[in-house]
Write a protein that holds these residues in place. Structure first.
Motif, PDB file in Angstrom:
ATOM      1  N   PHE A   1      14.661   5.469  -2.898  1.00 27.85           N
ATOM      2  CA  PHE A   1      12.986   5.879  -3.001  1.00 27.85           C
ATOM      3  C   PHE A   1      12.405   4.530  -2.865  1.00 27.85           C
ATOM      4  N   PRO A   2      11.365   4.656  -1.460  1.00 27.97           N
ATOM      5  CA  PRO A   2      10.744   3.645  -1.184  1.00 27.97           C
ATOM      6  C   PRO A   2       9.239   3.423  -2.098  1.00 27.97           C
ATOM      7  N   GLY A   3       9.861   2.897  -3.476  1.00 31.76           N
ATOM      8  CA  GLY A   3       8.518   2.591  -4.409  1.00 31.76           C
ATOM      9  C   GLY A   3       8.451   1.216  -4.534  1.00 31.76           C
ATOM     10  N   LEU A   4       7.384   0.788  -5.464  1.00 32.73           N
ATOM     11  CA  LEU A   4       7.157  -0.671  -5.468  1.00 32.73           C
ATOM     12  C   LEU A   4       8.126  -1.382  -6.363  1.00 32.73           C
TER      13      LEU A   4
ATOM     14  N   SER B   1       0.752  -1.289  -0.117  1.00 34.91           N
ATOM     15  CA  SER B   1      -0.109   0.035  -0.033  1.00 34.91           C
ATOM     16  C   SER B   1       0.845   1.330  -0.023  1.00 34.91           C
ATOM     17  N   GLU B   2       1.748   1.323   0.945  1.00 34.13           N
ATOM     18  CA  GLU B   2       2.630   2.596   0.896  1.00 34.13           C
ATOM     19  C   GLU B   2       3.725   2.632  -0.189  1.00 34.13           C
ATOM     20  N   ARG B   3       4.176   1.520  -0.681  1.00 35.33           N
ATOM     21  CA  ARG B   3       5.088   1.686  -1.661  1.00 35.33           C
ATOM     22  C   ARG B   3       4.258   2.102  -2.834  1.00 35.33           C
ATOM     23  N   LEU B   4       3.114   1.392  -3.191  1.00 35.13           N
ATOM     24  CA  LEU B   4       2.475   1.618  -4.416  1.00 35.13           C
ATOM     25  C   LEU B   4       1.920   3.157  -4.520  1.00 35.13           C
ATOM     26  N   SER B   5       1.534   3.675  -3.420  1.00 40.06           N
ATOM     27  CA  SER B   5       1.264   5.246  -3.293  1.00 40.06           C
ATOM     28  C   SER B   5       2.354   5.978  -3.640  1.00 40.06           C
TER      29      SER B   5
ATOM     30  N   VAL C   1       5.805 -11.516  -2.075  1.00 36.76           N
ATOM     31  CA  VAL C   1       6.006  -9.860  -2.414  1.00 36.76           C
ATOM     32  C   VAL C   1       6.288  -9.882  -4.078  1.00 36.76           C
ATOM     33  N   VAL C   2       7.302 -10.832  -4.425  1.00 36.78           N
ATOM     34  CA  VAL C   2       7.779 -10.593  -5.762  1.00 36.78           C
ATOM     35  C   VAL C   2       6.529 -11.078  -6.901  1.00 36.78           C
ATOM     36  N   GLN C   3       5.866 -11.889  -6.362  1.00 38.02           N
ATOM     37  CA  GLN C   3       4.695 -12.179  -7.440  1.00 38.02           C
ATOM     38  C   GLN C   3       3.601 -11.164  -7.456  1.00 38.02           C
ATOM     39  N   ALA C   4       3.311 -10.386  -6.240  1.00 35.52           N
ATOM     40  CA  ALA C   4       2.259  -9.450  -6.072  1.00 35.52           C
ATOM     41  C   ALA C   4       2.871  -8.394  -6.886  1.00 35.52           C
ATOM     42  N   CYS C   5       4.188  -7.904  -6.773  1.00 28.47           N
ATOM     43  CA  CYS C   5       4.544  -6.656  -7.348  1.00 28.47           C
ATOM     44  C   CYS C   5       4.622  -7.151  -8.854  1.00 28.47           C
TER      45      CYS C   5
END
Length: 317
Positions: free
Chosen positions: A263-266, A92-96, A281-285
């Motif tokens: 940068f804390p991104g996806l 959630s935070e990384r995606l935003s 996490v890898v699969q979700a990203c």
């Protein structure tokens, strides 16, 4: 038109299913045992086997794939193998952050690139066009890490105007947020603007050579009217596809920029998760990146269909 949209949605859904299978197979092919990596090389086989059973890694691959896919349909991305947090919370935070960076870059680069590309197309063959084309091609050939590194050297180390690390916290002020995002934003804007401007010049320049444009000029239409009324409408279809591909690149292809600026991104989360063998996490990203790319391309196809001049000419004939 509705039939076209339904066909595109069905094709996108089938493509996502195929991609999900490829993502799962690709993660299965990653070297190393997750349980062994988590426990260390000195762990006993019994402890490794117990952890594999706890994580569900002892189940057959088809069973794990179907369970993972069913969880996605229910909105459950699973639990991280390393932090034991829900993957949805980590995303959630990384995606935003990634969407904020991509959105700001799009807002700046797309109008700027369209303006530069159309100006060069109108002045095709002149000194302005030649100089601008050389600069644009040079920027397109420049890798992101070089632009980012030069930005850090100049604005962070020598001038000390901007921070070299773009670490964003939820409680950061507006000024801190702007300063922390300025360098990665400038890096991505330079790269995307150059690519879009080059393609815009090619598309608009080709349209300006069409007979109907020459007819409009012979009737006394000025350059602004030729661009806005006659050329731009027919250029929307190709340009919207180019813009969609570049926006998809902003969402999924900024691993290097996010890594250099911390940068804390996806994308950076996915790169770190690959190193840690955190497969959920890898699969979700990977699924989010694929869905964003397919969704943007579908929207671009629908918009291009709406502005398809051949459809109008066929109907009028």
């Amino acid at each position: 038109m509705i039939r076209f949209i339904v066909k595109r949605l069905a094709a996108g859904f089938v493509l996502l299913l195929v991609i999900s299978l490829l993502i799962f197979v690709g993660c299965e092919m990653l070297p190393g045992d997750v349980a062994q990596i988590m426990l260390g090389q000195s762990a006993s086989p019994e402890n490794v086997a117990a952890l594999r059973a706890e994580l569900g890694l002892d189940q057959p691959a088809p069973v794990r794939y179907l369970a993972w896919l069913w969880g996605i349909f229910q909105g459950d991305w699973g639990v991280s193998m390393t932090s034991r947090q829900p993957v949805s919370v980590m995303l959630s935070e990384r995606l935003s952050n990634t969407l904020t960076l991509a959105g700001l870059t799009t807002l700046v680069s797309v109008p700027l690139a369209l303006l530069i590309g159309m100006v060069l197309a109108v002045h095709k063959g002149t000194r302005l066009d030649r100089v601008g084309t050389i600069v644009i091609v040079g920027l397109c050939a420049t890798p992101e890490f070089l632009v980012a590194t030069l930005g850090v050297l100049v604005f962070s180390i020598h001038l000390r105007w901007l921070p070299a690390i773009s670490y964003v916290t939820p409680g950061s002020g507006v000024l801190t947020l702007i300063k922390s995002m300025l360098l990665p934003l400038a890096t991505m804007t330079i790269i995307v603007t150059a690519q879009l401007a080059r393609m815009t010049r090619a598309v608009v320049g080709n349209i300006l050579t069409q007979p109907y444009v020459e007819t409009a000029r012979l009737k006394g239409a000025g350059s602004v009217r030729v661009i806005t009324v006659h050329a731009l409408r027919n250029a929307i279809g190709p340009l919207i596809n180019i813009i969609a591909m570049n926006v998809a690149y902003l969402i999924s292809g900024v691993v290097i920029v996010e890594t250099i600026f911390a940068f804390p991104g996806l994308a950076r989360l996915m790169a770190d998760s690959v190193q840690a063998r955190d497969l959920p996490v890898v699969q979700a990203c990977a699924m989010i990146f694929s869905a964003a790319y397919i969704g943007l391309i579908m929207v671009a196809d629908i918009v291009a269909k709406l502005f398809d001049s051949r459809k109008e000419s066929g109907a009028s004939s």
